[in-house]
Design a protein around this motif. Sequence first.
Motif, mmCIF file in Angstrom:
data_model
loop_
_atom_site.group_PDB
_atom_site.id
_atom_site.type_symbol
_atom_site.label_atom_id
_atom_site.label_comp_id
_atom_site.label_asym_id
_atom_site.label_seq_id
_atom_site.Cartn_x
_atom_site.Cartn_y
_atom_site.Cartn_z
ATOM 1 N N UNK A 11 9.067 11.173 6.970
ATOM 2 C CA UNK A 11 8.132 11.385 5.859
ATOM 3 C C UNK A 11 8.578 10.585 4.635
ATOM 4 N N UNK A 12 9.895 10.449 4.452
ATOM 5 C CA UNK A 12 10.376 9.670 3.301
ATOM 6 C C UNK A 12 10.013 8.196 3.475
ATOM 7 N N UNK A 13 10.105 7.749 4.705
ATOM 8 C CA UNK A 13 9.819 6.347 4.993
ATOM 9 C C UNK A 13 8.359 5.987 4.698
ATOM 10 N N UNK A 14 7.484 6.983 4.791
ATOM 11 C CA UNK A 14 6.065 6.700 4.541
ATOM 12 C C UNK A 14 5.735 6.963 3.079
ATOM 13 N N UNK A 15 6.433 6.243 2.188
ATOM 14 C CA UNK A 15 6.321 6.528 0.770
ATOM 15 C C UNK A 15 5.285 5.649 0.087
ATOM 16 N N UNK A 16 4.641 4.755 0.827
ATOM 17 C CA UNK A 16 3.837 3.688 0.237
ATOM 18 C C UNK A 16 2.782 4.100 -0.767
ATOM 19 N N UNK A 65 4.312 -9.963 -4.437
ATOM 20 C CA UNK A 65 3.080 -9.570 -3.728
ATOM 21 C C UNK A 65 3.358 -9.259 -2.271
ATOM 22 N N UNK A 66 4.133 -10.161 -1.646
ATOM 23 C CA UNK A 66 4.472 -9.961 -0.240
ATOM 24 C C UNK A 66 5.265 -8.680 -0.043
ATOM 25 N N UNK A 67 6.267 -8.474 -0.938
ATOM 26 C CA UNK A 67 7.084 -7.269 -0.806
ATOM 27 C C UNK A 67 6.233 -6.013 -0.905
ATOM 28 N N UNK A 68 5.313 -6.017 -1.895
ATOM 29 C CA UNK A 68 4.481 -4.828 -2.075
ATOM 30 C C UNK A 68 3.695 -4.519 -0.812
ATOM 31 N N UNK A 69 3.135 -5.566 -0.221
ATOM 32 C CA UNK A 69 2.387 -5.368 1.020
ATOM 33 C C UNK A 69 3.293 -4.791 2.098
ATOM 34 N N UNK A 70 4.484 -5.404 2.225
ATOM 35 C CA UNK A 70 5.388 -4.966 3.280
ATOM 36 C C UNK A 70 5.773 -3.499 3.136
ATOM 37 N N UNK A 110 12.401 8.134 -3.798
ATOM 38 C CA UNK A 110 12.450 6.852 -3.100
ATOM 39 C C UNK A 110 11.277 5.966 -3.514
ATOM 40 N N UNK A 111 10.107 6.562 -3.616
ATOM 41 C CA UNK A 111 8.913 5.801 -3.999
ATOM 42 C C UNK A 111 9.080 5.215 -5.391
ATOM 43 N N UNK A 112 9.621 6.036 -6.307
ATOM 44 C CA UNK A 112 9.805 5.563 -7.679
ATOM 45 C C UNK A 112 10.837 4.442 -7.720
ATOM 46 N N UNK A 113 11.889 4.635 -6.956
ATOM 47 C CA UNK A 113 12.949 3.632 -6.877
ATOM 48 C C UNK A 113 12.387 2.285 -6.427
ATOM 49 N N UNK A 114 11.630 2.310 -5.348
ATOM 50 C CA UNK A 114 11.063 1.063 -4.825
ATOM 51 C C UNK A 114 10.050 0.498 -5.807
ATOM 52 N N UNK A 115 9.267 1.389 -6.427
ATOM 53 C CA UNK A 115 8.255 0.911 -7.373
ATOM 54 C C UNK A 115 8.928 0.167 -8.519
ATOM 55 N N UNK A 116 10.078 0.675 -8.984
ATOM 56 C CA UNK A 116 10.753 0.011 -10.092
ATOM 57 C C UNK A 116 11.295 -1.345 -9.672
ATOM 58 N N UNK A 153 -0.338 2.728 8.418
ATOM 59 C CA UNK A 153 -0.302 3.246 9.779
ATOM 60 C C UNK A 153 0.349 4.624 9.803
ATOM 61 N N UNK A 154 0.646 5.146 8.609
ATOM 62 C CA UNK A 154 1.375 6.404 8.511
ATOM 63 C C UNK A 154 0.654 7.559 9.168
ATOM 64 N N UNK A 155 1.445 8.524 9.626
ATOM 65 C CA UNK A 155 0.858 9.729 10.209
ATOM 66 C C UNK A 155 0.250 9.506 11.572
ATOM 67 N N UNK A 156 0.303 8.268 12.058
ATOM 68 C CA UNK A 156 -0.356 8.026 13.337
ATOM 69 C C UNK A 156 0.575 8.368 14.491
ATOM 70 N N UNK A 157 -0.025 8.492 15.640
ATOM 71 C CA UNK A 157 0.744 8.814 16.834
ATOM 72 C C UNK A 157 1.710 7.686 17.158
ATOM 73 N N UNK A 158 1.240 6.447 16.959
ATOM 74 C CA UNK A 158 2.070 5.296 17.309
ATOM 75 C C UNK A 158 3.377 5.310 16.526
ATOM 76 N N UNK A 159 3.296 5.605 15.209
ATOM 77 C CA UNK A 159 4.504 5.616 14.385
ATOM 78 C C UNK A 159 5.463 6.685 14.880
#
Lengths: 430, 302
Positions: free
Chosen positions: B167-172, B106-111, B90-96, B118-124
């Motif tokens: 975990x897949x969603x936190x691919x950033x 630039x905006x997309x990359x940030x998003x 997934x990370x490679x796909x989005x990176x491409x 915020x990954x791995x946090x209790x809030x997420x």
Amino acid sequence: MGKKGWFLVIAMLLVLTTACSGADGGGNSGASADGKVKLRIAWWGSDTRHEYTQKVIDLYKQKNPNVTIDVEYASFDDYWKKLAPQAAANQLPDIVQMDISYISQYAKNGQLEDMAPYLNQKIQVADVNENVLKTGIIAGKQYGIPTGVNVLGFQYDPALLKKAGIDKIPDDWTWDQYKELALKAASNKVYFDSSMAADIFFHYYLRTHGKSLYNTEGTGLGYDDDKLFVDFFGGLAELIKKGATPTPEVMNQTKGILEESDIVKGTGIGIWQWSNQYVGLQQVVNRPMALAPMFGPNMEKGVYMQPTMYWAVASRSQVKDEAAKFIDFWMNDVEANKLIKGERGVPISAKIKEAVAPELSEATKQVFEFVASMEPKASPMSPPPPVGSPEVIATLTDYIEQVNFGQMTPEDAAVKFRADANTILANNKQ
Amino acid sequence: MSLRNHQSLKANMTGYAFISPFIVGFLAFTLIPMFISLYLSFTSYNLFTPPKWIGLGNFEKMFTGDPKYWNSIRVTFTYVLVGVPLRLIFALFVAMILNTKSRMVGTYRTMYYLPSIIGGSVAVSIMWRNIFSNEGIVNSLLSALGATPVKWFGDPNASLMMLITLSVWQFGSSMLIFLAGLKNIPHEMYEASSVDGATPVRKFFSITLPLLSPIILFNLIMQTISAFMTFVPAYVISKGEGGPMDGTMLHSLYLFRQAFMFSNMGYAAAMAWVMLIMIAILTAILFITSKFWVFYEAEKGR
């Protein structure tokens, strides 16, 4: 340059060591020559509890200007993670709030002080029911002073009960009657309850049969007839299967989300739990609710007053007299209890109970009345759960989950639980 | 000689003084605790009474007398073996996608990177729990589409799947590294292959993947190690119980329960060391096999 370097290193080391010893000294200094006393107190709870507890502490300081009080508080889970290392380092706060499932462990490992010599000296207990005070006794010593009492019961919505075709919960209902009523509710497409916490209610069931979950010494189980296990958990599993109680899938899905629970949504009639949980539930449900006693037969033998929690004094404390005085203030001061409003359970002092009665909310009043009606019927509590009980309870919960999911028979679960529990508890044999 | 030594010591003293906070911290909070935990793994210790030496007792119990331990290993390996490849793909796909020339890139990359900050946090994790709850957005979507809602925390298999999607969603972070790697692939190669008539698929498998393979190895190892140590989402989503039916009882969560709920500190220490060795072996295997699939330009492609 070099000298400066050394100086820096030494200064840093000094800071480190004094920082450590500072923590030591603070705890042990106790009452100094000028009569100043420093107390440390720790508790767990919700924000509401933190707020009023701080107010009670401020009131105490106002009346005893020579006392300063350091507070430490946390959520239930974090509290025990913090307390255990403090105990290991001999750094427990002077006054610690204790839970029934942990007090044996702390008491037996010599962390807590026997408060018996303080009773009716520093701590007035003249108008406290003896059965209630006795619940703080572990291995013959008064390690805890209950902050208040709780009693098990059925908390329900009477209107929904009628809708399910049941006029009222019968007086002196029995385990069999309960199952019948639950099935009746199921036939009218309403859940009767949300099942029962395995350890608490099995323990109750055992008590109605004159047994208990643990033996007195805490070295093994307190019953030897696995039929009791099979009857109780088999009965509950049957109710799940027939739709009187939500399935474990649903229970897991909604766990911790009160808004999605059946009683709040109006699809479940009631819930089995401790009386102090009623006020919070009533607020969310926001419809008229009522409390009913536990099912029998032999309800009187099964039901008992359980301390909501205890105040305990650390054995290493240097200011035990002041700690006892604070506990007495908590128990017997009318002004303080008007702030507490029975949030840590129905007060154990009869005088205080009367004095705060006019100040209570409608739901709290219902709880006070319910507890008062059960108190004369209740039998003495079994000894607090022994060391190792958290693991035993987790084991029991696991097996019951498998039974409820239909992946294990109650018979198998009974045998496996007995083997596992006895292995865990055997460590308590001296 | 000794004078020079003395002088250089003096000159270095300031340096030592400045790094001493790190050294003290490293000794006090990493190295010494590690050796203590190694010692504890051979003892029975409940935090209150002094540790009691029991030799290999903890390890014996772990391997022969504790089915829940094996269950936690099984759950953890499923989580790692399914989750990490999915996350990297997934990370490679989005990176491409983000490697294309676009004004908003630039905006997309940030998003796309935000979830990882915020990954791995209790809030997420709490948010995730709400998304998959009965009345959450996922189940609402499912019922709007006419499908039956899934009991995400009620079904032992579904709940692990839900953890994996988190975990897949936190691919950033791996996505960013892939992006940097993609930028390093010379553009001429693609142009040359276009001249030769290569299809985009062919380009991907013959140019992108081989040139990216060192980065893939790096990401694979980092993500595998961090996946083995996942704790917060499982703890929050299962309310600390690893349920239903131990379906989300990751190794770290079981370790935590043994240590802090059952006060079996010695056993927990032993579990931690076994996990350390398992991760080390797995990493070693990845390194050894990498010879066969990682392509380094410096070797001039054997």
